[in-house]
Design a protein around this motif. Structure first.
Motif, PDB file in Angstrom:
ATOM      1  N   GLY A 256      -6.347   7.638   4.863  1.00 10.19           N
ATOM      2  CA  GLY A 256      -5.712   6.449   5.543  1.00 10.19           C
ATOM      3  C   GLY A 256      -4.228   6.595   5.807  1.00 10.19           C
ATOM      4  N   LYS A 257      -3.879   5.374   6.380  1.00  2.80           N
ATOM      5  CA  LYS A 257      -2.514   5.397   6.649  1.00  2.80           C
ATOM      6  C   LYS A 257      -1.507   4.628   5.484  1.00  2.80           C
ATOM      7  N   HIS A 258      -0.543   3.808   5.850  1.00  2.00           N
ATOM      8  CA  HIS A 258       0.108   3.400   4.637  1.00  2.00           C
ATOM      9  C   HIS A 258      -0.471   2.768   3.518  1.00  2.00           C
ATOM     10  N   ILE A 259       0.245   2.844   2.374  1.00  2.00           N
ATOM     11  CA  ILE A 259      -0.379   2.293   1.136  1.00  2.00           C
ATOM     12  C   ILE A 259       0.521   1.325   0.483  1.00  2.00           C
ATOM     13  N   ILE A 260      -0.071   0.126   0.142  1.00  2.00           N
ATOM     14  CA  ILE A 260       0.524  -0.881  -0.796  1.00  2.00           C
ATOM     15  C   ILE A 260      -0.120  -0.537  -2.241  1.00  2.00           C
ATOM     16  N   SER A 261       0.616  -0.472  -3.068  1.00  2.00           N
ATOM     17  CA  SER A 261      -0.030  -0.280  -4.442  1.00  2.00           C
ATOM     18  C   SER A 261       0.815  -1.151  -5.570  1.00  2.00           C
ATOM     19  N   ASN A 262       0.171  -1.161  -6.660  1.00  2.00           N
ATOM     20  CA  ASN A 262       0.954  -1.765  -7.761  1.00  2.00           C
ATOM     21  C   ASN A 262       1.408  -1.014  -8.790  1.00  2.00           C
ATOM     22  N   THR A 263       2.102  -0.957  -9.871  1.00  2.00           N
ATOM     23  CA  THR A 263       2.583  -0.006 -10.703  1.00  2.00           C
ATOM     24  C   THR A 263       1.438   0.688 -11.493  1.00  2.00           C
TER      25      THR A 263
END
Length: 371
Positions: A300-307
């Motif tokens: 995949g490309k960009h990743i937004i994740s939580n802690t």
């Protein structure tokens, strides 16, 4: 002199279509490459069938019927252990005196009955913490109680690790936990996975993706949380899964910018990962390492994740961290305009060196067959 092992898998490790089974299948493949003779022991349940594909990598495969009897729920042992208890398995392990890898606490029942010479347990999670997290996320009261009781039983059963020769932990977080409790016999062996080339493209995607197994309470909770974040925004948000969930679909149908995509095959997931500009990876329980994190980093490309998704994985710097609705939307706005560049790919390659599956198979072999 040929080297042989028993490997006891809690489920048939083919097709490799979910977390723990992915780790087991690709571990088997890499050990086979190294010339290890594998005697696989596994379970039939939920209408699953024998898998000839595994015969390419194993000397012999033993199948056992998993018990799904109602009475197993009332055992002092965890249900996932009691339902896999099998005298025939113990006999087969005793008949061929090879080192044994038990995949997860689920399969470690034989250690209660017999003192085997060389035994290693692959810990896929801190199991009692995992089930406590499932209990907190679950809405169904009966499942909630079941997961809570299972957590209590698993915490007690975990002491079986004292009888093991060694423990193969799956993430730095688990490594710290098991080393503190069981000492120097704990070895960090990163998760095994399908090795693929990293995505390298200047082509921008035009939507945000969340994917996960919507039979699992934590994934349902994450999907509903992200739906709440992206509803009534100008962003196109897609939830993808191999199965449907009524509560998730109900919410998606309310908003024109939300969509559901079914992913019947790994190829269909691969195409979604390739086309999405942003992947959202969220969990509400910090356990193990999520295979979908590794898969998304490769494809995949960009990743937004939580802690909870990335903390103590060693992969934190490869994701944009966001824990609140405001933070997620701010990162979304930025990343939708940002090209996924060669520099992103280079950074990922460097960080993912620890996840070289062949090298980690060599590490297991060195530990088990050390002179």
């Amino acid at each position: 002199m040929k080297k042989s092992i028993h490997l006891v898998s809690f489920d048939i490790p083919y097709p490799p279509n979910y977390g723990g089974i992915i780790d087991i299948f690709f571990k088997i493949k890499e050990l086979h490459k190294l010339g290890i003779h594998i005697y696989l022991h596994t379970y039939l349940f939920n209408n699953k069938t024998r898998q000839p594909e595994l015969e390419k990598y194993c000397e012999k495969i033993f199948y056992y019927q998993r018990k799904n009897a109602f009475l197993s729920l009332f055992s002092k042992l965890p249900f996932r252990v009691q339902s896999r208890s099998c005298n025939k398995l113990i006999e087969n392990l005793k008949n061929l005196q090879f080192p044994i890898i038990f995949e997860g606490l689920h399969t470690a029942y034989p250690l209660k009955k017999y003192n085997f010479k060389k035994t290693y347990i692959r810990t896929h999670n801190i199991e009692h913490a995992y089930f406590l997290g499932l209990s907190k996320s679950e809405k169904n009261i009966f499942k909630k109680v079941f997961f809570l009781l299972e957590s209590i039983k698993l915490k007690r059963f975990e002491n079986i690790l004292e009888k093991a020769t060694g423990i193969f932990s799956i993430s730095p977080f688990e490594q710290a936990y098991f080393t503190k409790k069981y000492g120097a016999k704990t070895f960090y062996v990163p998760v095994f996975h399908a090795t693929t080339n990293l995505t390298q493209t200047d082509e921008k995607g035009d939507f945000i993706l969340y994917h996960g197994d919507l039979r699992i309470a934590d994934n349902i909770r994450a999907a509903l949380f992200l739906i709440d974040v992206y509803k009534n925004t100008p962003y196109q948000f897609v939830v993808a899964s191999s199965c449907k969930n009524k509560s998730v679909l109900k919410q998606i149908k309310k908003y024109h910018n939300l969509n559901f995509k079914e992913i019947p095959t790994q190829e269909s997931l691969k195409q979604l990962l390739k086309k999405a500009q942003i992947n959202t990876l969220f969990t509400f329980q910090k356990t193990g390492i999520k295979l979908k994190l590794l898969n998304t980093l490769h494809q995949g490309k960009h990743i937004i994740s939580n802690t909870q998704m990335t903390e103590d994985t060693g992969l934190e710097s490869l994701c944009e961290l966001a824990n609140t609705k405001k933070e997620i939307l701010e990162k979304t706005s930025k990343l939708l305009e940002q090209t996924f560049s060669k520099n992103h790919v280079i950074a990922r390659k460097e960080k993912l060196l620890d996840f070289n599956t062949l090298e980690n198979a060599k590490k297991i072999v060195a530990i088990i067959f050390k002179r």
